[in-house]
Write an enzyme that holds these catalytic residues in place. Structure first.
Site, short mmCIF file in Angstrom:
data_model
loop_
_atom_site.label_atom_id
_atom_site.label_comp_id
_atom_site.label_asym_id
_atom_site.label_seq_id
_atom_site.Cartn_x
_atom_site.Cartn_y
_atom_site.Cartn_z
N GLU A 252 109.49 24.69 44.63
CA GLU A 252 108.50 25.39 45.44
C GLU A 252 107.42 24.43 45.94
OE1 GLU A 252 106.08 29.59 45.28
OE2 GLU A 252 105.96 28.29 43.52
N ALA A 388 103.38 26.35 35.67
CA ALA A 388 104.69 26.92 35.43
C ALA A 388 105.31 27.25 36.78
CB ALA A 388 104.60 28.18 34.56
N MET A 389 106.60 27.56 36.76
CA MET A 389 107.30 27.92 38.00
C MET A 389 108.28 29.03 37.71
SD MET A 389 107.86 27.68 41.16
CE MET A 389 109.10 28.67 41.99
N GLU A 390 108.24 30.07 38.55
CA GLU A 390 108.91 31.34 38.27
C GLU A 390 110.38 31.39 38.63
OE1 GLU A 390 106.91 31.85 42.41
OE2 GLU A 390 106.45 30.90 40.50
N ASN A 391 111.09 30.26 38.72
CA ASN A 391 112.49 30.27 39.09
C ASN A 391 113.20 31.47 38.45
OD1 ASN A 391 112.08 27.41 40.00
ND2 ASN A 391 111.97 27.07 37.79
N HIS A 423 102.06 35.91 33.97
CA HIS A 423 102.07 35.59 35.40
C HIS A 423 103.49 35.34 35.89
CE1 HIS A 423 100.15 33.71 39.06
NE2 HIS A 423 101.35 33.13 39.10
N GLU A 424 104.21 34.48 35.19
CA GLU A 424 105.55 34.11 35.66
C GLU A 424 106.54 35.26 35.55
OE1 GLU A 424 105.64 31.40 37.27
OE2 GLU A 424 103.64 30.84 36.57
N HIS A 427 106.26 37.52 38.46
CA HIS A 427 106.94 36.96 39.63
C HIS A 427 108.41 37.38 39.69
CE1 HIS A 427 104.20 34.51 41.85
NE2 HIS A 427 103.89 33.72 40.84
#
Length: 1003
Positions: A252, A388-391, A423-424, A427
């Site tokens: 992202e 973090a990243m919501e993959n 949060h993630e 998503h």
């Protein structure tokens, strides 16, 4: 269409790239001229005084020729497509995806790497084809960094074309081919690469027919990246001290194209089938469960095949090659939930697993839609730029955002883990199941996830008062940034990767969350929840715009008999930058309230470069709430619909407090009588107001002083009540503002007086709260704030107590209570020796507790030794000593240290090229660094230095952050002009000291 995409600009060797401004069905291809935009100019025929005379035979000929011409023109128009798309195909045109019509054409035609003209000049891809399915095979070598890949994309044609344009960044394409649905090859006659737009062009020998499917195959090579984006290499040290490698992804917003060729825009969703080759000591993870693992004959490799994904955007694709350990369970809704960590950290994963299970099950119920994948993995990545990243199905985290050890980690660290997980996981619905159509509506993803994170964390940890903490974690930071002219609307046009990166900021996240909270305050949680469910149900597995959200919420509110114009109300908050200051006065029971945009810098009010929103004119639909002395427990609301208002509250009202609970995204400016009444209330009965209301008053009054609207004496008079304040939220707000003043007047005599005043406020609570790490979650958070404030104010007892604990920890292995560690470590370094600093450096390099390593980074920045400070800054340039992800932390913490401000600024200037190379390409980190090292500056000289330096360098995605940094320095200069004299006089009067010269002369 923009000049830069006219058909005449395309290379003569290639047919024009067909495209429609309006999409229509196959059987409409013979549409009327008007439908195609054709206009017949009748002016010459019907001008006054025109005379037409002809014979009957000639008239017949003319009519016949006329009909023939009309038919010919209709055929031409029907099969000629404009070159600038305005919508992507989702069955019907999607608003909000047009190319920016005001974009200036390039000064020279784009040139491919081989010197030929590149036939497409837009940063956005054309919409002639769209992907349906990707089949990707990758073989990453973690030793050589080499990656070999093959990819097959099944495409469908939306509009006839003789070219395919696709994204690819730093990929060596070795083979490519195209087939139709019958397997017949279609010759690719031209292959071009245009690195500035990260695009690949494939010119074809024949036309791709509308509605037909094709298969594009590519073989490519690339390498594992050295940064923190794309497909990159990360390392950790195992329990035996061995360095281990993992390969991981962060795509992202626009880095999927650097891992494999793809249509790398969020609306171009497709299904993904992935195969990854690995060595036997590793395993692989991806969005979907692993389907098979097959040893490769004749090699020491294993091929992992994953199940086909659901439709999703490229930026959500993820895969990891590692040798981690795992904790797993099955949630109440039968989702396989797992947490992956390095082997020596797996004992810190249980808290994340427990919290994620609770929150995921809650979201099932809240959203009314099941989590759509069979599994959800959470994995800690040692080197990770974001939090973090919501993959989808494989969420990646910084170690500090996932790991928690109750024996060593503080309450603040625990809260960070719970909030980031919440949060993630939000998503997985907002962003993954329903994705914004284009990055201009990023807030639909991030604003809602930021809103939901406090709700999710509250469910997991009910005693944390997360809804109360929403103020200091979301509302106050958003209001602070949005008071700058260099802010931007929540929904804002973006085009290229740098622009996209620049809006991953406080506005998209925290202002987005704040206006949703405000919306909830006047429609209610139940209606908001029902509206969100409808929105998700209507757009599942697809994309949406902000208007789609407003339509869903409007439909639900009307269903319940409420005819609020949700779209009209909320567009005043999403389409305009900034927010209103509501100026209020109370006289003889009559309230007068007026609204106007609030800007903290005076010079911005008449800035000629400020783009005026001519539709809304910086007026808002404001839900103005209040309580009064006559009715302190029941709020009343009046709508300010782009207007000012007047209303009666009764002549017996002694005080009135507006913006109850600070649910509204606006500030309140009372007149002098109003402030006096509020201050009297706080000093005599502060608990008549909630902690949220007390915090909002503190935040408003200190911010109005920044803007020069009121005297510094008003805030200081109000702050005196803090001696009786026992709650975390008001204290957190007040100390933030008070120590900001300390920083602003560091070089002035009033600095010492200000510290003495703060110490007087804190001292009763220092004795009350003590050094025992006990109490509720909020009490533990408050203890840290009070103890650290006492140290900063020079409290001898606090400093000695911290030094004693530091000595026992360093020399005798004392286990310091988790919530005291930050104060102890920082004080020990500040008042310690070089050996103390080096001991902390050793702990930083050997600890397996992520929260502990963060505390070491912060503590080492407290040194007063100039040589150690410089050495610490130099370490940030060596990624073996300090990981790139931690560079920002070091620079920020050093810049807070009065002795580190100039060294940090000098280091950034001296090594800008290296910093820019590491973070500048499409990364929001570069903007954060600019703001961190310039935020302490307070003089015109500082402003000139910053302006002069950045005139000569390219800051890429940091351009908006630079504008905000410069405006902040101007604000600091303005603050001195307005407040230094009043502040100094007040402090002398209240501390009973003789008045000295308070001019701008510094020492």
């Amino acid at each position: 269409m923009p000049e830069s995409t006219r058909l005449s600009d395309l290379t003569p060797a290639d047919p024009p790239l067909p495209n429609y401004n309006t999409l229509h069905n196959e059987d409409d291809s013979q549409g009327s001229p008007n439908e195609s935009g054709f206009m017949v100019n009748k002016r010459a025929m019907y001008e006054p005084g025109a005379v037409m005379v002809c014979s009957q035979k000639r008239a017949c000929c003319v009519v016949t020729l006329g009909f023939a011409a009309i038919i010919a023109v209709a055929l031409i128009v029907a099969f000629t497509k404009p070159g600038c798309p305005e919508a992507t195909y989702t069955g019907e045109p999607v608003p909000g995806l047009s190319i920016n019509p005001t974009a200036a054409p390039p000064s020279t035609p784009p040139t491919a790497t081989n010197g030929e003209e590149f036939p497409w000049s837009e940063v956005r891809l054309p919409f002639h084809v769209r992907p349906l399915h990707y089949d990707i095979t990758l073989h990453p070598n973690l030793t050589t960094r080499h990656v070999q890949g093959e990819m097959t994309i099944k495409l469908t044609t939306i509009e006839e074309t003789t070219a395919i344009i696709i994204h690819g960044d730093e990929l060596n394409i070795t083979q490519y081919s195209l087939q139709n649905k019958y397997g017949k090859p279609i010759e690719i006659v031209k292959f071009l690469v245009y690195p500035p737009h990260q695009q690949l062009y494939l010119g074809l020998s024949e036309i791709l027919r509308r509605g037909s499917n094709y298969t594009l195959r590519m073989s490519f090579e690339t390498s594992l990246k050295e940064g923190l984006e794309g497909f990159y290499l990360s390392t950790y040290t195992n329990g035996e001290g061995e360095k281990r490698f993992i390969a991981t992804t962060h795509f992202e917003p626009t880095s999927a194209r650097s891992a494999f060729p793809c249509f790398d825009e969020p609306h171009l969703k497709a299904r993904f089938h992935l195969n990854i080759y690995r060595e036997p000591q590793h395993f692989t993870l991806s969005n979907m469960p692993r389907q098979t693992s097959i040893p490769v004959e004749g090699s020491n490799l294993v091929m992992d095949e994953f199940q086909e994904s659901v439709d999703m955007s490229t930026y959500l694709v993820a895969f990891v090659v590692c040798d981690y350990q795992v904790l797993s369970n099955l949630t109440a809704h039968q989702v396989n939930l797992s947490v992956y960590t390095p082997p020596n950290m797996v004992d810190q994963a249980s808290y994340a697993l427990r919290v994620a299970s609770i929150i995921l099950d809650y979201y099932h119920t809240f959203f009314g839609l099941s989590y759509p994948l069979p599994k959800l993995d959470l994995i800690a990545i040692p080197d990770f730029g974001a939090g973090a990243m919501e993959n989808w199905g494989l969420v990646t985290y910084r170690e500090t955002a996932l790991m928690f050890d109750k024996r060593h980690s503080s309450s603040r660290a625990q809260q960070t883990v719970a909030v980031v997980i919440a949060h993630e996981l939000a998503h997985q619905w907002f962003g993954n199941l329903v994705t914004m159509s284009w990055w201009s509506d990023l807030w639909l993803n991030e604003g809602f996830a930021s809103f939901m994170e406090n709700i999710g964390a509250e469910v997991a940890e009910p005693g944390w008062a997360m809804q109360e903490q929403f103020l200091v974690e979301k509302m106050h930071p958003a209001l602070e940034l949005d008071a700058l002219l260099a802010s931007h609307p929540i929904s804002t046009p973006v085009n290229d990767p740098a622009q996209i990166e620049s809006i991953f900021d406080t506005i998209s996240y925290k202002k987005g969350a704040s206006i949703i909270s405000m919306l909830e305050s006047f429609i209610g949680r139940a209606i908001l929840q029902e509206g969100l469910r409808l929105y998700l149900d209507l757009h599942s597995y697809g994309t949406a715009t902000t208007n789609d959200l407003w339509e869903a919420l409007t439909q639900v509110t009307r269903k319940h008999g409420n005819h609020l114009d949700i779209k009209g109300i909320m567009e005043t908050w999403t389409l305009q930058a900034g927010f209103p200051l509501i100026s209020v006065s109370l006289q003889d029971g009559q309230v007068t309230a007026s609204q106007g945009r609030f800007l903290v810098c005076e010079e911005n009010v008449t800035d000629p470069n400020e783009p005026l929103n001519t539709t809304l004119g910086y007026r808002w639909h404001v839900p103005l709430t209040y309580i009064t002395s006559a009715n302190p427990r029941n709020q009343t609301m009046h709508w300010m619909n782009l207007t000012d208002v007047e209303f009666d509250v009764g002549k017996d009202v002694k005080w009135i407090k507006f913006n109850v609970g600070q649910r509204g995204f606006y500030r309140i400016g009372y007149d002098s009588a109003g402030w006096n009444a509020i201050i009297h209330l706080l000093k005599t009965d502060h608990e008549a107001l909630t902690p949220a209301d007390r915090a909002s008053l503190i935040d408003d009054v200190f911010t109005l002083i920044k803007a020069g609207s009121i005297s510094a004496a008003v805030a200081l008079d109000l702050s005196m009540y803090l001696k009786a304040e026992t709650r975390y939220i008001p204290w957190h707000t007040a100390l933030g503002h008070l120590f900001q003043w300390v920083q602003l007047i560091f070089n002035y005599p009033a600095h010492t007086l200000m510290l003495e005043y703060i110490h007087n406020l804190v001292l009763p609570h220092y004795h009350r709260i003590g050094w025992n790490d006990t109490g509720t979650h909020l009490e533990r958070l408050l203890r840290y704030e009070i103890l650290w404030a006492a140290v900063q104010c020079g409290n001898t007892h606090a400093i000695q107590e911290a030094q004693l604990l530091f000595f026992e920890w360093r020399n005798h292995g004392l286990i310091i209570p988790p919530n005291l560690r930050s104060v102890v470590y920082s004080t020990g370094v500040r008042y310690g020796t070089e050996d103390d600093w080096r001991y902390c450096w050793q702990v930083y390099n050997t600890s397996t507790i992520p929260s502990e390593t963060t505390l070491m980074l912060q503590a080492m920045a407290q040194t007063r030794d100039p040589w150690l400070m410089q050495q610490y800054l130099e370490y940030t340039l060596d990624n073996v000593k300090i990981r790139p992800q931690d560079v920002m932390t070091v620079l920020k913490e050093v810049s807070k240290n009065p002795g580190g401000r100039l060294p940090a600024w000098r280091m950034v200037r001296q090594h800008w090229s290296k910093i820019s190379q590491l973070f500048g390409h499409g990364s929001f980190t570069i903007g954060a660094i600019i703001k961190a090292v310039t935020s302490p500056f307070t003089s015109s000289f500082d402003l000139g230095e910053v302006e002069s330096f950045f005139k000569e360098v390219d800051v890429g995605p940091g351009e908006r952050a630079l504008a905000q940094a410069l405006e902040t320095i101007r604000l600091h200069i303005q603050w001195h002009e307005h407040n230094l004299k009043d502040l100094t006089q007040w402090l002398h009067q209240h501390l009973s000291l003789p008045l000295t010269n308070t001019s701008s002369e510094q020492y």
